[in-house]
Design an enzyme around this catalytic site. Sequence first.
Site, PDB file in Angstrom:
ATOM      1  N   GLU A 139       9.031  -5.560  -9.474  1.00  0.00           N
ATOM      2  CA  GLU A 139       7.615  -5.427  -9.822  1.00  0.00           C
ATOM      3  C   GLU A 139       7.455  -5.068 -11.297  1.00  0.00           C
ATOM      4  OE1 GLU A 139       5.546  -2.856  -7.137  1.00  0.00           O
ATOM      5  OE2 GLU A 139       3.666  -2.921  -8.278  1.00  0.00           O
ATOM      6  N   ALA A 179       0.836  -1.205   0.000  1.00  0.00           N
ATOM      7  CA  ALA A 179       0.000   0.000   0.000  1.00  0.00           C
ATOM      8  C   ALA A 179       0.869   1.252   0.000  1.00  0.00           C
ATOM      9  CB  ALA A 179      -0.931  -0.021   1.210  1.00  0.00           C
ATOM     10  N   HIS A 187     -10.889  -8.973 -35.028  1.00  0.00           N
ATOM     11  CA  HIS A 187     -12.069  -9.747 -34.618  1.00  0.00           C
ATOM     12  C   HIS A 187     -13.373  -9.062 -35.050  1.00  0.00           C
ATOM     13  CE1 HIS A 187      -9.498 -12.202 -31.994  1.00  0.00           C
ATOM     14  NE2 HIS A 187     -10.531 -12.952 -31.701  1.00  0.00           N
ATOM     15  N   GLU A 199      -2.047   6.834  -2.334  1.00  0.00           N
ATOM     16  CA  GLU A 199      -3.096   7.491  -1.540  1.00  0.00           C
ATOM     17  C   GLU A 199      -3.899   8.379  -2.474  1.00  0.00           C
ATOM     18  OE1 GLU A 199      -1.429   9.574   1.800  1.00  0.00           O
ATOM     19  OE2 GLU A 199      -0.367   7.782   2.510  1.00  0.00           O
TER      20      GLU A 199
HETATM   21  C1  LIG Z   1      -5.943  -1.631 -10.939  1.00  0.00           C
HETATM   22  C2  LIG Z   1      -4.933  -0.873 -10.150  1.00  0.00           C
HETATM   23  C3  LIG Z   1      -4.156  -1.556  -9.206  1.00  0.00           C
HETATM   24  C4  LIG Z   1      -3.246  -0.866  -8.415  1.00  0.00           C
HETATM   25  N1  LIG Z   1      -2.554  -1.536  -7.424  1.00  0.00           N
HETATM   26  C5  LIG Z   1      -1.805  -0.822  -6.546  1.00  0.00           C
HETATM   27  C6  LIG Z   1      -1.235  -1.456  -5.398  1.00  0.00           C
HETATM   28  O1  LIG Z   1      -1.355  -2.671  -5.192  1.00  0.00           O
HETATM   29  N2  LIG Z   1      -0.536  -0.687  -4.522  1.00  0.00           N
HETATM   30  C7  LIG Z   1      -0.366   0.651  -4.700  1.00  0.00           C
HETATM   31  O2  LIG Z   1       0.273   1.272  -3.868  1.00  0.00           O
HETATM   32  N3  LIG Z   1      -0.893   1.275  -5.776  1.00  0.00           N
HETATM   33  C8  LIG Z   1      -1.612   0.586  -6.693  1.00  0.00           C
HETATM   34  N4  LIG Z   1      -2.179   1.215  -7.772  1.00  0.00           N
HETATM   35  C9  LIG Z   1      -1.994   2.651  -7.936  1.00  0.00           C
HETATM   36  C10 LIG Z   1      -1.113   3.039  -9.120  1.00  0.00           C
HETATM   37  O3  LIG Z   1       0.217   2.678  -8.880  1.00  0.00           O
HETATM   38  C11 LIG Z   1      -1.311   4.543  -9.353  1.00  0.00           C
HETATM   39  O4  LIG Z   1      -2.628   4.696  -9.879  1.00  0.00           O
HETATM   40  C12 LIG Z   1      -0.277   5.130 -10.299  1.00  0.00           C
HETATM   41  O5  LIG Z   1       0.993   5.176  -9.698  1.00  0.00           O
HETATM   42  C13 LIG Z   1      -0.643   6.555 -10.752  1.00  0.00           C
HETATM   43  O6  LIG Z   1      -0.995   7.361  -9.688  1.00  0.00           O
HETATM   44  P1  LIG Z   1      -2.359   8.208  -9.761  1.00  0.00           P
HETATM   45  O7  LIG Z   1      -3.452   7.267 -10.092  1.00  0.00           O
HETATM   46  O8  LIG Z   1      -2.467   9.010  -8.523  1.00  0.00           O
HETATM   47  O9  LIG Z   1      -2.171   9.160 -11.015  1.00  0.00           O
HETATM   48  P2  LIG Z   1      -1.475  10.599 -11.031  1.00  0.00           P
HETATM   49  O10 LIG Z   1      -0.176  10.536 -10.316  1.00  0.00           O
HETATM   50  O11 LIG Z   1      -2.471  11.615 -10.598  1.00  0.00           O
HETATM   51  O12 LIG Z   1      -1.180  10.782 -12.583  1.00  0.00           O
HETATM   52  C14 LIG Z   1      -2.177  11.253 -13.512  1.00  0.00           C
HETATM   53  C15 LIG Z   1      -1.488  11.461 -14.866  1.00  0.00           C
HETATM   54  O13 LIG Z   1      -0.480  12.465 -14.738  1.00  0.00           O
HETATM   55  C16 LIG Z   1       0.756  11.960 -15.199  1.00  0.00           C
HETATM   56  N5  LIG Z   1       1.874  12.489 -14.443  1.00  0.00           N
HETATM   57  C17 LIG Z   1       1.998  12.575 -13.090  1.00  0.00           C
HETATM   58  N6  LIG Z   1       3.180  13.084 -12.765  1.00  0.00           N
HETATM   59  C18 LIG Z   1       3.841  13.310 -13.941  1.00  0.00           C
HETATM   60  C19 LIG Z   1       5.132  13.806 -14.278  1.00  0.00           C
HETATM   61  N7  LIG Z   1       6.023  14.155 -13.339  1.00  0.00           N
HETATM   62  N8  LIG Z   1       5.461  13.912 -15.574  1.00  0.00           N
HETATM   63  C20 LIG Z   1       4.583  13.547 -16.552  1.00  0.00           C
HETATM   64  N9  LIG Z   1       3.363  13.055 -16.289  1.00  0.00           N
HETATM   65  C21 LIG Z   1       2.984  12.932 -15.004  1.00  0.00           C
HETATM   66  C22 LIG Z   1       0.644  10.445 -15.024  1.00  0.00           C
HETATM   67  O14 LIG Z   1       1.562   9.769 -15.848  1.00  0.00           O
HETATM   68  C23 LIG Z   1      -0.785  10.214 -15.382  1.00  0.00           C
HETATM   69  O15 LIG Z   1      -0.911  10.114 -16.766  1.00  0.00           O
HETATM   70  C24 LIG Z   1      -3.057   0.532  -8.603  1.00  0.00           C
HETATM   71  C25 LIG Z   1      -3.826   1.195  -9.581  1.00  0.00           C
HETATM   72  C26 LIG Z   1      -4.742   0.521 -10.333  1.00  0.00           C
HETATM   73  C27 LIG Z   1      -5.567   1.294 -11.341  1.00  0.00           C
END
Ligand SMILES: Cc1cc2nc3c(=O)[nH]c(=O)nc-3n(C[C@H](O)[C@H](O)[C@H](O)COP(=O)(O)OP(=O)(O)OC[C@H]3O[C@@H](n4cnc5c(N)ncnc54)[C@H](O)[C@@H]3O)c2cc1C
Length: 382
Positions: free
Chosen positions: A247, A127, A343, A130
């Site tokens: 990972e 985890a 498909h 957030e």
């Molecule tokens: C199905 C699923 C399973 C998951 N499992 C886990 C888990 O087991 N444990 C866990 O901790 N997390 C997990 N996650 C979370 C996942 O790792 C995050 O969703 C991911 O790291 C992106 O963070 P965010 O969703 O807050 O997007 P944001 O950080 O808000 O990003 C939104 C967009 O902005 C872009 N962006 C952000 N910063 C930059 C930058 N510096 N330069 C260019 N572009 C940028 C991103 O690339 C993205 O396109 C999971 C997510 C999903 C959908």
Amino acid sequence: MSTTPYESPWMNEELTLFRKSVRHFIAEEFVPRQAQWREQHRPDPETWLAIGKAGILLPDIPQKYGGGDGTFAHETVVNEELAYAGVHFGSSIQSIVGHYILSYGTEEQKLRWLPRMGRGELVAAIAMTEPGAGSDLAGVKTSALRDGYHFILNGSKTFITNGWHANLVCVAVKTDPTASGLKGISLVVVETQGLKGYRAGHPFDKVGMNQLDTCELFFDDVRIPVSNLLGVEGNGFSQMVQQLPYERLTIGAVAVASAERAVAITTKYVKERMAFGKALIEFQNTRFKLAQCSTEAYIGRVFLDHCIQRFLVGQCDAVTAARAKYWLTESQCRIIDECVQLHGGYGYMNEYPIARMWTDSRVQRIYAGTNEIMKELIGWAL
Ligand SMILES: Cc1cc2nc3c(=O)[nH]c(=O)nc-3n(C[C@H](O)[C@H](O)[C@H](O)COP(=O)(O)OP(=O)(O)OC[C@H]3O[C@@H](n4cnc5c(N)ncnc54)[C@H](O)[C@@H]3O)c2cc1C
């Protein structure tokens, strides 16, 4: 004219036997339950014990800690076989958490948690994310403040895979809320069974991969012993940076296996489906598209194998793993999208595996660090 079959150079006889038993277990135990898992947005709890009993969990953790005593090649075989069968199951998360414990845990912690994880009695989650901290982990707000021999945790995590089943969660927390940015982050292990103040939300309704439980986790004055700290206090971010290549390569392996599966499924389909009085494969466009897809999948396979071989000898650096995660998942999505097109309308119907692969694959470019963040890591190193 036929092609010479390619076999990954890291495969050997023992791994081939292991692959066979994993394939058999998945076909018998997991494949028939996929529709039900998708419906309920999680696997059945007893599947964790079943896969533990089959000796498939923690394949690359030493035997003395209850693992399979293999290498990352064994972990890859499991992930590939799940992907070839179109099954999503959080065993790779179990391994990822296993490696955090193996790398940073004390002997007492390893013996306390790993054997039960190997048996599937403990289901692990990691985890980090957030609501306000995804790509930017400096935003982690979940706190763990000392109170004598305990930490008191407050905050929440989101999008956590295995969240519904997890009874052992490795949580990124701020143990020093006064420290700015990525400083003051630590990893703690939370055993959640009957733990006061801990709650998992209902599994999210995702567009794909609904066999996996992805949840919010809530910590409300949760009290855990200080002895559950993993490694050195304040080192959490560097621990995550060290572990993320593992990972990211597992994601790369799933990407390649899925792309290979998509090409195989589609090749079969276009030989059977007729239009204008002939099989689709007889149209040059179909053959050209499949030629491109199969070549790209092959390039991906060779690159993945190169990365795995480097990983097996401790030489897969963070940038190489980022390249693998970024390129292989982009390639997976490109290939599967072309296969959906071949498909026709059936490719958009959930009863066809290719349709589910299309929705399942999309998240590969998002989690474990988005592909934009991968490009940043690669770009910074240039
Ligand atoms: C199905 C699923 C399973 C998951 N499992 C886990 C888990 O087991 N444990 C866990 O901790 N997390 C997990 N996650 C979370 C996942 O790792 C995050 O969703 C991911 O790291 C992106 O963070 P965010 O969703 O807050 O997007 P944001 O950080 O808000 O990003 C939104 C967009 O902005 C872009 N962006 C952000 N910063 C930059 C930058 N510096 N330069 C260019 N572009 C940028 C991103 O690339 C993205 O396109 C999971 C997510 C999903 C959908």
